[in-house]
Scaffold this motif. Sequence first.
Motif, PDB file in Angstrom:
ATOM      1  N   GLN A 181       0.847  -1.192   0.000  1.00  0.00           N
ATOM      2  CA  GLN A 181       0.000   0.000   0.000  1.00  0.00           C
ATOM      3  C   GLN A 181       0.884   1.244   0.000  1.00  0.00           C
ATOM      4  O   GLN A 181       1.977   1.224   0.573  1.00  0.00           O
ATOM      5  N   PRO A 241      16.906   2.470  -3.322  1.00  0.00           N
ATOM      6  CA  PRO A 241      17.076   3.394  -2.199  1.00  0.00           C
ATOM      7  C   PRO A 241      17.677   2.601  -1.035  1.00  0.00           C
ATOM      8  O   PRO A 241      17.940   1.402  -1.172  1.00  0.00           O
ATOM      9  N   SER A 242      17.873   3.257   0.080  1.00  0.00           N
ATOM     10  CA  SER A 242      18.381   2.560   1.268  1.00  0.00           C
ATOM     11  C   SER A 242      17.180   1.942   1.996  1.00  0.00           C
ATOM     12  O   SER A 242      16.572   2.562   2.860  1.00  0.00           O
ATOM     13  N   GLY A 263      14.630   4.129   7.008  1.00  0.00           N
ATOM     14  CA  GLY A 263      13.816   5.297   7.359  1.00  0.00           C
ATOM     15  C   GLY A 263      12.781   4.904   8.403  1.00  0.00           C
ATOM     16  O   GLY A 263      13.125   4.577   9.548  1.00  0.00           O
TER      17      GLY A 263
HETATM   18  N1  AR6 Z   1      14.959   9.031  -3.081  1.00  0.00           N
HETATM   19  C1  AR6 Z   1      15.864   8.255  -2.446  1.00  0.00           C
HETATM   20  N2  AR6 Z   1      15.807   7.990  -1.130  1.00  0.00           N
HETATM   21  C2  AR6 Z   1      14.793   8.524  -0.412  1.00  0.00           C
HETATM   22  C3  AR6 Z   1      13.794   9.340  -0.995  1.00  0.00           C
HETATM   23  C4  AR6 Z   1      13.911   9.593  -2.401  1.00  0.00           C
HETATM   24  N3  AR6 Z   1      13.009  10.340  -3.059  1.00  0.00           N
HETATM   25  N4  AR6 Z   1      12.918   9.700  -0.013  1.00  0.00           N
HETATM   26  C5  AR6 Z   1      13.357   9.125   1.128  1.00  0.00           C
HETATM   27  N5  AR6 Z   1      14.482   8.425   0.902  1.00  0.00           N
HETATM   28  P1  AR6 Z   1      11.671   4.939   4.034  1.00  0.00           P
HETATM   29  P2  AR6 Z   1      11.596   2.150   4.994  1.00  0.00           P
HETATM   30  C6  AR6 Z   1      15.293   7.608   1.843  1.00  0.00           C
HETATM   31  O1  AR6 Z   1      11.118   5.429   5.318  1.00  0.00           O
HETATM   32  O2  AR6 Z   1      12.423   2.501   6.161  1.00  0.00           O
HETATM   33  C7  AR6 Z   1       6.716   3.595   3.807  1.00  0.00           C
HETATM   34  O3  AR6 Z   1       5.563   4.060   4.445  1.00  0.00           O
HETATM   35  C8  AR6 Z   1      15.125   7.873   3.306  1.00  0.00           C
HETATM   36  O4  AR6 Z   1      15.890   9.005   3.704  1.00  0.00           O
HETATM   37  O5  AR6 Z   1      11.149   5.517   2.773  1.00  0.00           O
HETATM   38  O6  AR6 Z   1      11.921   0.901   4.207  1.00  0.00           O
HETATM   39  C9  AR6 Z   1       6.497   2.234   3.131  1.00  0.00           C
HETATM   40  O7  AR6 Z   1       5.235   2.129   2.530  1.00  0.00           O
HETATM   41  C10 AR6 Z   1      15.629   6.578   3.933  1.00  0.00           C
HETATM   42  O8  AR6 Z   1      17.047   6.634   4.058  1.00  0.00           O
HETATM   43  O9  AR6 Z   1      11.522   3.319   3.889  1.00  0.00           O
HETATM   44  C11 AR6 Z   1       6.652   1.283   4.295  1.00  0.00           C
HETATM   45  O10 AR6 Z   1       5.463   1.211   5.044  1.00  0.00           O
HETATM   46  C12 AR6 Z   1      15.283   5.519   2.873  1.00  0.00           C
HETATM   47  O11 AR6 Z   1      14.866   6.255   1.719  1.00  0.00           O
HETATM   48  C13 AR6 Z   1       7.755   1.943   5.112  1.00  0.00           C
HETATM   49  O12 AR6 Z   1       7.678   3.330   4.817  1.00  0.00           O
HETATM   50  C14 AR6 Z   1      14.182   4.547   3.270  1.00  0.00           C
HETATM   51  O13 AR6 Z   1      13.249   5.168   4.131  1.00  0.00           O
HETATM   52  C15 AR6 Z   1       9.122   1.435   4.704  1.00  0.00           C
HETATM   53  O14 AR6 Z   1      10.091   2.037   5.500  1.00  0.00           O
END
Ligand code: AR6
Length: 182
Positions: A38, A126-127, A131
């Motif tokens: 989602q 991405p990482s 996050g």
């Molecule tokens: N480009 C590259 N990296 C990014 C961007 C971007 N545009 N925006 C954020 N990041 P997260 P997770 C980095 O929280 O921890 C969602 O609700 C960010 O700084 O996006 O796997 C999903 O639907 C961080 O270092 O993903 C799941 O429910 C990295 O991307 C949940 O969050 C990952 O952070 C997944 O959490």
Amino acid sequence: MSETLSLHIGQSRLELIEGDIVTQAVDAIVNAANEALQQGGGVCGAIFRAAGVDQLQRACNAVAPCPTGEARITPGFALPARYVIHAVGPIFNLYAPEEADRLLVSAYHSSLALARQYGLQSIAFPSIATGIYGFPVERAAPLVLRALVDDLRLHQAPALVRMVLWRDTFPIYRAALKQMQA
Ligand code: AR6
């Protein structure tokens, strides 16, 4: 101009850049997804908005759910990338740390396996999980880079694997890469 770090592994190249993954013109970008596939926040929210929320959500619903450590593929719709590979990293607090490590690495390997299955030449990650899911980036960076290098050594594809890192995480991955090369 932002810095690009690059490592050649046989026929393939591993790149690290600082930037926004939604702008990447590669065969597939990877979404840091949840098991229900989602739309969420973070990079996931940005990818859905850029692809077109309704159409990407419909395509996700057709391939959901996706257990932690696995990946699913959909079209990229309005994105420059042809496909989105939705990979689910671990919520760090839900697992013993070693199990979280295993699941994180598995999310990357699953994404690369899907990319090869679809004959894709380039993929941007991405990482994942560092996050909202709370996986410490200092722990993730060396683990992920090692997993990507090992996977590319073994399979020699895709030709380009690019880590696209948000400002906060780029220096940590850069340091981990330098450490690995030392
Ligand atoms: N480009 C590259 N990296 C990014 C961007 C971007 N545009 N925006 C954020 N990041 P997260 P997770 C980095 O929280 O921890 C969602 O609700 C960010 O700084 O996006 O796997 C999903 O639907 C961080 O270092 O993903 C799941 O429910 C990295 O991307 C949940 O969050 C990952 O952070 C997944 O959490």
